[in-house]
Scaffold this motif. Structure first.
Motif, short mmCIF file in Angstrom:
data_model
loop_
_atom_site.label_atom_id
_atom_site.label_comp_id
_atom_site.label_asym_id
_atom_site.label_seq_id
_atom_site.Cartn_x
_atom_site.Cartn_y
_atom_site.Cartn_z
N ALA B 196 -20.52 24.31 31.22
CA ALA B 196 -21.89 23.79 31.35
C ALA B 196 -22.10 23.14 32.71
O ALA B 196 -23.18 23.22 33.30
CB ALA B 196 -22.18 22.79 30.23
N ARG B 197 -21.06 22.50 33.21
CA ARG B 197 -21.17 21.81 34.50
C ARG B 197 -21.56 22.78 35.61
O ARG B 197 -22.24 22.42 36.56
CB ARG B 197 -19.82 21.15 34.83
CG ARG B 197 -19.93 20.17 35.99
CD ARG B 197 -18.59 19.57 36.30
NE ARG B 197 -17.66 20.58 36.77
CZ ARG B 197 -16.43 20.33 37.20
NH1 ARG B 197 -15.98 19.09 37.19
NH2 ARG B 197 -15.64 21.29 37.61
N GLU B 198 -21.12 24.02 35.50
CA GLU B 198 -21.36 24.99 36.58
C GLU B 198 -22.70 25.71 36.46
O GLU B 198 -23.08 26.47 37.34
CB GLU B 198 -20.24 26.05 36.59
CG GLU B 198 -18.84 25.48 36.73
CD GLU B 198 -18.70 24.56 37.93
OE1 GLU B 198 -19.29 24.87 38.99
OE2 GLU B 198 -18.00 23.52 37.80
N ILE B 199 -23.39 25.49 35.34
CA ILE B 199 -24.67 26.19 35.12
C ILE B 199 -25.82 25.29 35.54
O ILE B 199 -25.74 24.07 35.43
CB ILE B 199 -24.79 26.58 33.62
CG1 ILE B 199 -23.67 27.55 33.24
CG2 ILE B 199 -26.15 27.19 33.31
CD1 ILE B 199 -23.54 27.82 31.76
N ARG B 200 -26.90 25.86 36.08
CA ARG B 200 -28.11 25.08 36.42
C ARG B 200 -29.16 25.26 35.33
O ARG B 200 -29.20 26.29 34.68
CB ARG B 200 -28.70 25.52 37.76
CG ARG B 200 -27.80 25.31 38.98
CD ARG B 200 -27.86 23.88 39.49
NE ARG B 200 -27.06 22.96 38.66
CZ ARG B 200 -25.75 22.75 38.82
NH1 ARG B 200 -25.10 23.35 39.76
NH2 ARG B 200 -25.11 21.92 38.03
N GLY B 201 -29.98 24.26 35.13
CA GLY B 201 -31.01 24.32 34.09
C GLY B 201 -30.61 23.44 32.93
O GLY B 201 -29.64 22.68 33.01
N THR B 202 -31.36 23.55 31.83
CA THR B 202 -31.06 22.69 30.68
C THR B 202 -29.91 23.27 29.88
O THR B 202 -29.94 24.42 29.47
CB THR B 202 -32.30 22.54 29.78
OG1 THR B 202 -33.42 22.17 30.58
CG2 THR B 202 -32.06 21.50 28.70
N ARG B 203 -28.88 22.47 29.69
CA ARG B 203 -27.75 22.88 28.86
C ARG B 203 -27.68 21.91 27.70
O ARG B 203 -27.81 20.70 27.89
CB ARG B 203 -26.42 22.80 29.64
CG ARG B 203 -26.31 23.77 30.78
CD ARG B 203 -26.90 23.19 32.07
NE ARG B 203 -25.94 22.45 32.86
CZ ARG B 203 -26.23 21.63 33.86
NH1 ARG B 203 -27.48 21.41 34.20
NH2 ARG B 203 -25.28 21.00 34.50
N TYR B 204 -27.43 22.45 26.51
CA TYR B 204 -27.39 21.62 25.30
C TYR B 204 -26.05 21.79 24.62
O TYR B 204 -25.64 22.92 24.32
CB TYR B 204 -28.54 22.03 24.37
CG TYR B 204 -28.57 21.27 23.06
CD1 TYR B 204 -29.20 20.04 22.98
CD2 TYR B 204 -27.97 21.79 21.92
CE1 TYR B 204 -29.24 19.33 21.77
CE2 TYR B 204 -28.00 21.09 20.71
CZ TYR B 204 -28.63 19.87 20.65
OH TYR B 204 -28.67 19.18 19.47
N ILE B 205 -25.35 20.69 24.40
CA ILE B 205 -24.08 20.75 23.68
C ILE B 205 -24.16 19.79 22.50
O ILE B 205 -24.51 18.62 22.68
CB ILE B 205 -22.89 20.37 24.59
CG1 ILE B 205 -22.79 21.36 25.76
CG2 ILE B 205 -21.59 20.35 23.78
CD1 ILE B 205 -21.67 21.06 26.74
N GLU B 206 -23.85 20.29 21.33
CA GLU B 206 -23.88 19.42 20.15
C GLU B 206 -22.48 19.32 19.56
O GLU B 206 -21.83 20.34 19.30
CB GLU B 206 -24.87 19.97 19.12
CG GLU B 206 -24.95 19.08 17.89
CD GLU B 206 -26.18 19.35 17.05
OE1 GLU B 206 -27.18 19.87 17.58
OE2 GLU B 206 -26.12 19.03 15.85
#
Ligand code: SF4
Lengths: 410, 320
Positions: B196-206
């Motif tokens: 997720a750290r390497e992706i741009r935009g909204t990332r959601y982790i539950e």
């Protein structure tokens, strides 16, 4: 002589110019009548490359204030605009911004609250936000809107203050009407307003936790520091107004603005655009032989206690014109004025509650009441001189009476 | 990535005020290790607001802004917009990761508007919901994440409704990355954060967060309960990107037939919040309802998996 840029613009577009000249870098806002034009103009500035700024089109006012808090906490000068229900919706976060001591400026276009839906002007929205720790400034001309926004950043970011500032002006009477304004020279504004600075920011080199749990042992100190900052703001607002006059040009008063007060025997006290109506009243009363003056309160928080004492001390009568009300008590400005002058002289203070929900405020009604006051014929409690009952109200009254009869209320 | 390869540096520090066995603090520890120092944190009203320790001390080794309950997506929108400005003007050399840390109450219920708005704008930050399936901070009341039949202080005979699925709601937003995680599979969780750290935009982790006092199990059983949740299918592990869902870790093993789906009763019995399903007498109806629901989901997934393998076999078969 250098060219001065003059525009004939709406109050809302002028407010957008204020944010632009102050070089706000993040704007987060949600549209609400009658504020909408402010953010439309800002997004146009950005789209056309005239303003170097990020605009966050959030999905609610609660989010608008939250986003602004996030941006300022990162160390970036930010701006927002709202009105009425929008301001009410972000109320929780107004406290958040002042309690963690973030400098920011937001415009509130004063509009009545529903239901019933009423998009016109009164001051109930911002008066209800009185105790949130925000400095509140009220404008009465378009030029003042522009200049006050720029000054507001200066006050907000002053190391002795560091509190958020709300710049208020009246729905439609100012937001949508056109007036000529001088768009201030950007270089002069830059000289007047230093680059953004703040007490703290989210700092990778100095990780710190802001706004965490705070025990009774420390909490009162936080609140006391806001009070101290408000006290400091009294001086800083006046200084900023003076320096603005020198560096940029233009003056609208410090905490108060006065009109024909030099030899006054009686005075009107008002805030916002209705103060312009009161000027007309003052001239009218003077023609009729009463030496009347006007004190326009520019700054509602901190409240100009010393200024009012000095100005109102030796008068025969003071009449407050209130465009908002504290239910179960009296006009909201009236309470404050009385409290300020309490124990300083014994002139009677009267109150007219009028102009709610955009109702017209006729100067002759104010004049009539002032004359009655001077004759000693006016009661001391708040009066609602423009309330009248028409057929619709009679209908409501009749059904209310029927309801009372059914319920056995006498 | 194996456990022993995790960075040694601790950014979740000693002296937190969390309960023993708190899943929130364990999750913070893994997340911080995966994201590293160039991270700025917004903590949304939840147990974490309290467990970080009172002013001026803090167990959070990252710059942190505590924020009101309904603000997660919005405050991060402001932070990330400001961070872009700071990069643009040369005041930051590199954009930090903006991390929102919220509970299920602040995500499923009061915070969903701000989260949805931010996701629709694809604002650039990682949003974490550590889901203890209740308002644990206020002493365990029902939330939109509380599972069917679970006891809370205001569902004393068990919640009457099924929980909603915010991870799937986030998938429906079309954001670049959605993942679920479990404390029992820390390497899977670490990998998801690092990705997720390497992706741009909204990332959601539950992250499912079994909470000892709220769920009523011994504080040494947090990981055990978390593992049972995955093994019984009560919690599923997956990641969704580019329009595709990939099941991971324990969930993947069940779907691929390498592990058997354990009876949900094992999970329900491990916690006090489902005790009323067994005492004073067994509540066959509700237990069966839960079990059937899980079985239906897994049957579908296993069938789809087999079909895929079958199609792949055909595709890969040599021409005759
Ligand atoms: S109540 Fe649960 S989530 Fe909250 S601090 Fe305690 S263990 Fe952690």
């Amino acid at each position: 002589m250098e060219e001065k840029m003059r525009l004939v613009e709406t109050g809302n577009h002028v407010a957008a110019w204020g944010a632009r000249l102050a070089r706000a870098e993040v704007v987060s806002a949600y549209p609400i009548t009658p504020q909408t034009q402010v953010i439309e103009e800002i997004s146009r500035f950005i789209d056309e490359g005239e303003m170097d700024c990020s605009y966050i089109p959030v999905e609610s006012e609660h989010s608008a204030m939250a986003a602004m808090i996030g941006a300022v906490a990162m160390g970036v000068r930010s701006f927002s605009a709202t009105s009425s229900h929008g301001l009410a919706y972000m109320h929780e976060l107004l406290h958040w911004a002042s309690n963690i001591r973030l400098p920011m400026v937001m415009v509130n276009v004063n509009r009545a609250l529903g239901p019933g839906w009423n998009i016109w002007c009164d001051h109930q929205d911002s008066l209800a936000a009185r105790d949130t720790g925000w400095i509140q400034l009220y404008c009465s001309t378009h030029q003042e809107i522009l200049d006050t926004i720029i000054q507001a950043y200066r006050v907000s970011e002053d190391p002795k203050v560091i509190l958020p500032v709300m710049v208020c002006y009246d729905a439609f009477i100012m937001s949508h009407t056109y007036m000529q304004v001088e768009i201030r020279d950007q270089e002069a504004v830059d000289r007047f307003l230093p680059p953004f600075r703040s007490l703290w920011k989210l700092d990778l080199d100095y990780p710190f936790t802001h706004g965490s749990v705070i025990y009774p042992d420390d909490y009162e100190e936080v609140r006391f520091s806001i009070h101290q900052a408000m006290e400091n703001a009294r001086r800083v607002i006046v200084e900023a107004a003076e320096e603005f006059r020198e560096v940029v040009g233009g003056y609208h008063g410090g905490l108060v603005e006065t009109y024909r007060m030099e030899d006054a025997e009686c005075a009107l006290v008002a805030m916002g655009a209705v103060a312009s109506e009161c000027r007309v009243t003052v001239d009218f009363l003077r023609e009729r032989g009463h030496r009347c003056g006007l004190v326009r309160v520019r700054c509602y928080r901190p409240f100009p206690v010393d200024e009012l004492r000095g100005l109102l001390e030796r008068l025969q009568a003071v009449m407050v014109v209130d465009r908002g009300f504290s239910f179960g008590m009296e006009g909201a400005l009236y309470s404050e004025v009385k409290a300020a002058v309490y124990g300083h002289g014994d002139r009677p203070v009267y109150d007219l509650v009028t102009g709610l929900g955009g109702r017209d405020v006729p100067y002759d009604v104010i004049a009539e009441n002032m004359e009655a006051a001077l004759r000693g014929e006016l009661p001391a409690e708040s009066r609602w001189p423009t309330v009248r009952l028409n057929e619709h109200h009679e209908l409501v009254k009749r059904s209310l009476e029927e309801y009372w009869k059914r319920e056995g209320v006498r | 990535m194996r456990l022993r390869d995790f960075p040694e540096e601790e950014l979740f520090l000693q002296g937190s005020a969390a309960c023993q066995g708190c899943p929130g603090s364990a999750a913070l520890r893994v997340a911080f290790k995966a994201l590293g120092k160039n991270t700025i944190l917004a903590v949304i009203a939840s147990c974490t607001s309290v467990l970080q320790s009172p002013y001026p001390a803090s167990a959070l080794g990252l710059p942190t802004l505590n924020m009101a309950f309904a603000t997660g997506g919005a405050v991060a929108s402001g932070m990330t917009a400001a961070a872009d400005r700071l990069v643009k003007n040369g005041r930051f050399s590199e954009k930090p990761t903006i991390l929102v840390w919220a509970g299920d109450g602040g995500t499923y219920d009061i915070g969903i508007q701000a989260l949805s708005g931010a996701a629709e704008r694809n604002a650039d930050f990682i949003y974490v919901c550590y889901n203890n399936e209740a308002y644990s901070n206020t002493g365990t009341q029902r939330s939109g994440a509380t599972p069917y039949a679970a006891w809370t202080t205001n569902t004393t005979r068990g919640k009457g409704e099924w929980r909603k699925d915010v991870a799937q709601i986030m998938v429906a937003h079309g954001i670049p990355y959605v993942a679920t995680a479990s404390l029992a599979y820390p390497t899977d969780m670490f990998r998801k954060f690092a990705k997720a750290r390497e992706i741009r935009g909204t990332r959601y982790i539950e992250i499912q967060a079994p909470c000892p006092p709220g769920w009523k199990f011994p504080s040494s059983h947090t990981i055990k309960v978390a593992r049972l949740a995955v093994q019984t299918g009560m919690w599923m592990l997956y990641e969704h990107e580019g329009g595709r869902t990939t099941y991971t870790a324990g969930t993947q093993r069940i779907i691929q037939g390498q592990a058997k789906l354990a009876p949900v009763e094992e999970y329900l019995r491990a916690q006090g919040r489902f005790r009323h399903l067994f005492e004073p007498e067994r509540d066959e109806k509700r237990i069966a309802e839960i079990q059937n629901r899980i079985a239906n989901i897994f049957e579908t997934l296993q069938f789809t998996h087999k079909m895929k393998e079958h199609i792949m076999d055909i595709e890969m078969a040599p021409p005759r």
